[in-house]
Design a protein around this motif. Structure first.
Motif, PDB file in Angstrom:
ATOM      1  N   ALA A  88      -8.258   8.901 -11.858  1.00 30.71           N
ATOM      2  CA  ALA A  88      -7.395   8.422 -12.939  1.00 30.71           C
ATOM      3  C   ALA A  88      -6.168   7.683 -12.405  1.00 30.71           C
ATOM      4  O   ALA A  88      -5.669   6.747 -13.042  1.00 30.71           O
ATOM      5  N   ALA A  89      -5.677   8.103 -11.243  1.00 27.94           N
ATOM      6  CA  ALA A  89      -4.459   7.508 -10.682  1.00 27.94           C
ATOM      7  C   ALA A  89      -4.736   6.279  -9.828  1.00 27.94           C
ATOM      8  O   ALA A  89      -3.803   5.539  -9.491  1.00 27.94           O
ATOM      9  N   ALA A  90      -5.988   6.048  -9.464  1.00 26.53           N
ATOM     10  CA  ALA A  90      -6.308   5.027  -8.469  1.00 26.53           C
ATOM     11  C   ALA A  90      -5.861   3.629  -8.873  1.00 26.53           C
ATOM     12  O   ALA A  90      -5.296   2.885  -8.062  1.00 26.53           O
ATOM     13  N   THR A  91      -6.076   3.259 -10.121  1.00 27.80           N
ATOM     14  CA  THR A  91      -5.732   1.904 -10.557  1.00 27.80           C
ATOM     15  C   THR A  91      -4.234   1.651 -10.439  1.00 27.80           C
ATOM     16  O   THR A  91      -3.798   0.622  -9.898  1.00 27.80           O
ATOM     17  N   GLN A  92      -3.417   2.594 -10.932  1.00 23.62           N
ATOM     18  CA  GLN A  92      -1.974   2.415 -10.867  1.00 23.62           C
ATOM     19  C   GLN A  92      -1.470   2.485  -9.424  1.00 23.62           C
ATOM     20  O   GLN A  92      -0.565   1.736  -9.040  1.00 23.62           O
ATOM     21  N   ASN A  93      -2.071   3.355  -8.625  1.00 23.33           N
ATOM     22  CA  ASN A  93      -1.654   3.455  -7.230  1.00 23.33           C
ATOM     23  C   ASN A  93      -1.936   2.154  -6.485  1.00 23.33           C
ATOM     24  O   ASN A  93      -1.089   1.654  -5.737  1.00 23.33           O
ATOM     25  N   ASN A  94      -3.124   1.592  -6.698  1.00 22.64           N
ATOM     26  CA  ASN A  94      -3.441   0.315  -6.063  1.00 22.64           C
ATOM     27  C   ASN A  94      -2.527  -0.794  -6.567  1.00 22.64           C
ATOM     28  O   ASN A  94      -2.096  -1.659  -5.787  1.00 22.64           O
ATOM     29  N   ARG A  95      -2.216  -0.754  -7.855  1.00 24.82           N
ATOM     30  CA  ARG A  95      -1.355  -1.807  -8.414  1.00 24.82           C
ATOM     31  C   ARG A  95       0.054  -1.747  -7.830  1.00 24.82           C
ATOM     32  O   ARG A  95       0.631  -2.782  -7.457  1.00 24.82           O
ATOM     33  N   ILE A  96       0.623  -0.533  -7.746  1.00 28.99           N
ATOM     34  CA  ILE A  96       1.993  -0.439  -7.247  1.00 28.99           C
ATOM     35  C   ILE A  96       2.065  -0.849  -5.783  1.00 28.99           C
ATOM     36  O   ILE A  96       3.052  -1.439  -5.332  1.00 28.99           O
ATOM     37  N   ARG A  97       0.982  -0.586  -5.047  1.00 30.55           N
ATOM     38  CA  ARG A  97       0.978  -0.944  -3.641  1.00 30.55           C
ATOM     39  C   ARG A  97       0.745  -2.443  -3.451  1.00 30.55           C
ATOM     40  O   ARG A  97       1.385  -3.079  -2.603  1.00 30.55           O
ATOM     41  N   LEU A  98      -0.152  -3.029  -4.256  1.00 24.50           N
ATOM     42  CA  LEU A  98      -0.446  -4.452  -4.114  1.00 24.50           C
ATOM     43  C   LEU A  98       0.616  -5.317  -4.772  1.00 24.50           C
ATOM     44  O   LEU A  98       1.235  -6.170  -4.125  1.00 24.50           O
ATOM     45  N   GLU A  99       0.850  -5.112  -6.060  1.00 23.31           N
ATOM     46  CA  GLU A  99       1.781  -5.962  -6.800  1.00 23.31           C
ATOM     47  C   GLU A  99       3.236  -5.600  -6.521  1.00 23.31           C
ATOM     48  O   GLU A  99       4.061  -6.468  -6.207  1.00 23.31           O
ATOM     49  N   GLY A 100       3.550  -4.295  -6.623  1.00 23.60           N
ATOM     50  CA  GLY A 100       4.917  -3.884  -6.344  1.00 23.60           C
ATOM     51  C   GLY A 100       5.302  -4.139  -4.903  1.00 23.60           C
ATOM     52  O   GLY A 100       6.395  -4.653  -4.612  1.00 23.60           O
ATOM     53  N   GLY A 101       4.394  -3.803  -3.978  1.00 21.53           N
ATOM     54  CA  GLY A 101       4.674  -4.049  -2.563  1.00 21.53           C
ATOM     55  C   GLY A 101       4.843  -5.518  -2.260  1.00 21.53           C
ATOM     56  O   GLY A 101       5.675  -5.906  -1.427  1.00 21.53           O
ATOM     57  N   ALA A 102       4.052  -6.372  -2.919  1.00 24.07           N
ATOM     58  CA  ALA A 102       4.182  -7.816  -2.708  1.00 24.07           C
ATOM     59  C   ALA A 102       5.563  -8.307  -3.130  1.00 24.07           C
ATOM     60  O   ALA A 102       6.147  -9.188  -2.476  1.00 24.07           O
ATOM     61  N   ASN A 103       6.102  -7.751  -4.205  1.00 23.27           N
ATOM     62  CA  ASN A 103       7.440  -8.150  -4.658  1.00 23.27           C
ATOM     63  C   ASN A 103       8.511  -7.746  -3.650  1.00 23.27           C
ATOM     64  O   ASN A 103       9.445  -8.510  -3.371  1.00 23.27           O
ATOM     65  N   VAL A 104       8.378  -6.537  -3.108  1.00 19.72           N
ATOM     66  CA  VAL A 104       9.355  -6.086  -2.116  1.00 19.72           C
ATOM     67  C   VAL A 104       9.250  -6.928  -0.847  1.00 19.72           C
ATOM     68  O   VAL A 104      10.270  -7.351  -0.282  1.00 19.72           O
ATOM     69  N   LEU A 105       8.028  -7.188  -0.394  1.00 19.23           N
ATOM     70  CA  LEU A 105       7.834  -7.987   0.813  1.00 19.23           C
ATOM     71  C   LEU A 105       8.363  -9.407   0.641  1.00 19.23           C
ATOM     72  O   LEU A 105       9.037  -9.942   1.535  1.00 19.23           O
TER      73      LEU A 105
END
Length: 323
Positions: A88-105
């Motif tokens: 259940a958490a996988a989609t949001q976890n992947n999103r925060i790492r891909l999209e959120g991480g991309a914003n921070v980077l």
């Protein structure tokens, strides 16, 4: 040195903030919660409140704080460690790492941050003989959810290590244990083991690499100043098969020995991902981190704290075999 930590209030974020402050760094912790911002301030850090999915807001706080180094520890994991909750958490976890991480980077690169560290995973190496190291490819052909996660991790690692004008460091952590983790005595895995809900699958041959969250924080702080760009495996010295660590963990918790189920039973009851974790994981070597970062992790606590009385389990022989 000024350090910006994204994911500052998670299981590793809390001890990481403590370690950075103890080393005299000026620390800014990112959170989107005013309540968690107060916790950061109480720790002695500066709090930056922003949503990682808001690229403009992230750029603004990083530009304002002007860090020398950014440490990205973004995850979105459930409080319970079950196949259902993880799926259940996988989609949001992947999103925060891909999209959120991309914003921070992107913000870090735009404002001229010198060094960037990112959380990765040290127990998803491709199956094979011996211990995995930094050159071992990720298990892209694993069970469905794990393969989805390894593809996310592979993208995150590649994205960072190919970003120009930035010293990128990938930290592949083992399974966390210690305060605030699933595996703490008050954590969800401990609860499941006490309730006989975490069985040994098949012969328990899957090899797990562990790391105490405080040791992970110490290694991360060392990588801020000592590490060379690239990948580091951050695990303890003795990866152990499930047949060794799980009964020891149960005994440490004063629980009954874990039940055993066949692979077929586990597939029916818990699915492919649980079977992969129970039968296919490969241990990892921390040799590079020990050599370059001076990393000295503690031994797995519940192995050292008790004596195992079982003809099937020989802790010292297992350690020697896997060292």
């Amino acid at each position: 040195m000024k350090i910006f930590v994204a994911g500052a209030t998670g299981a590793i974020g809390r001890p990481l903030i403590t370690q950075l402050l103890a080393q005299g760094h000026d620390v800014v912790g990112l959170t989107r919660s005013s309540e968690k911002a107060r916790t950061l301030v109480e720790q002695g850090a500066e709090a930056a409140v922003a949503d990682v999915f808001d690229a403009d807001a992230i750029h603004s706080v990083i530009k304002r704080t002007q860090p020398d180094v950014v440490i990205e520890q973004l995850t979105s994991l459930p409080k319970t460690y079950t196949p259902e909750s993880m799926r259940a958490a996988a989609t949001q976890n992947n999103r925060i790492r891909l999209e959120g991480g991309a914003n921070v980077l992107a913000a870090a690169q735009a404002v001229g941050v010198r060094r960037y560290l990112v959380q990765s995973i040290g127990f998803w190496a491709a199956p094979g003989a011996g211990l995995a190291d930094e050159a071992t490819p990720l298990a892209l052909d694993a069970s469905p959810m794990i393969a989805d996660g390894t593809r996310t991790i592979a993208e995150i690692e590649h994205r960072l290590l190919t970003t120009p004008n930035l010293e990128g460091i990938v930290l592949r952590y083992g399974f966390f244990y210690g305060p605030g983790t699933w595996n703490a005595p008050d954590g969800d895995m401990a609860h499941q083991v006490r309730q006989q809900q975490f069985p040994m699958i098949g012969k328990g041959e899957s090899v797990w690499s562990w790391i105490h969250v405080e040791d992970a924080a110490i290694a991360t702080v060392a990588a801020v100043t000592q590490g060379n760009p690239g990948i580091y495996v951050i695990t303890d010295d003795h990866p152990l098969p499930v047949r060794v660590w799980l009964p020891a963990y149960a005994q440490w918790l004063n629980a009954l020995p874990p039940p055993r189920v066949s692979v077929e039973q586990a597939l029916s009851l818990a699915g492919e991902d649980a079977v992969y974790y129970g039968t296919q994981l490969r241990g990892a070597s921390n040799a590079r981190a020990k050599w370059e970062l001076g990393f000295q992790p503690r031994s797995l606590g519940w192995i050292d704290d008790i004596a195992i009385d079982s003809s099937e389990i020989d802790i010292e022989r297992a350690k020697q075999w896997l060292s």
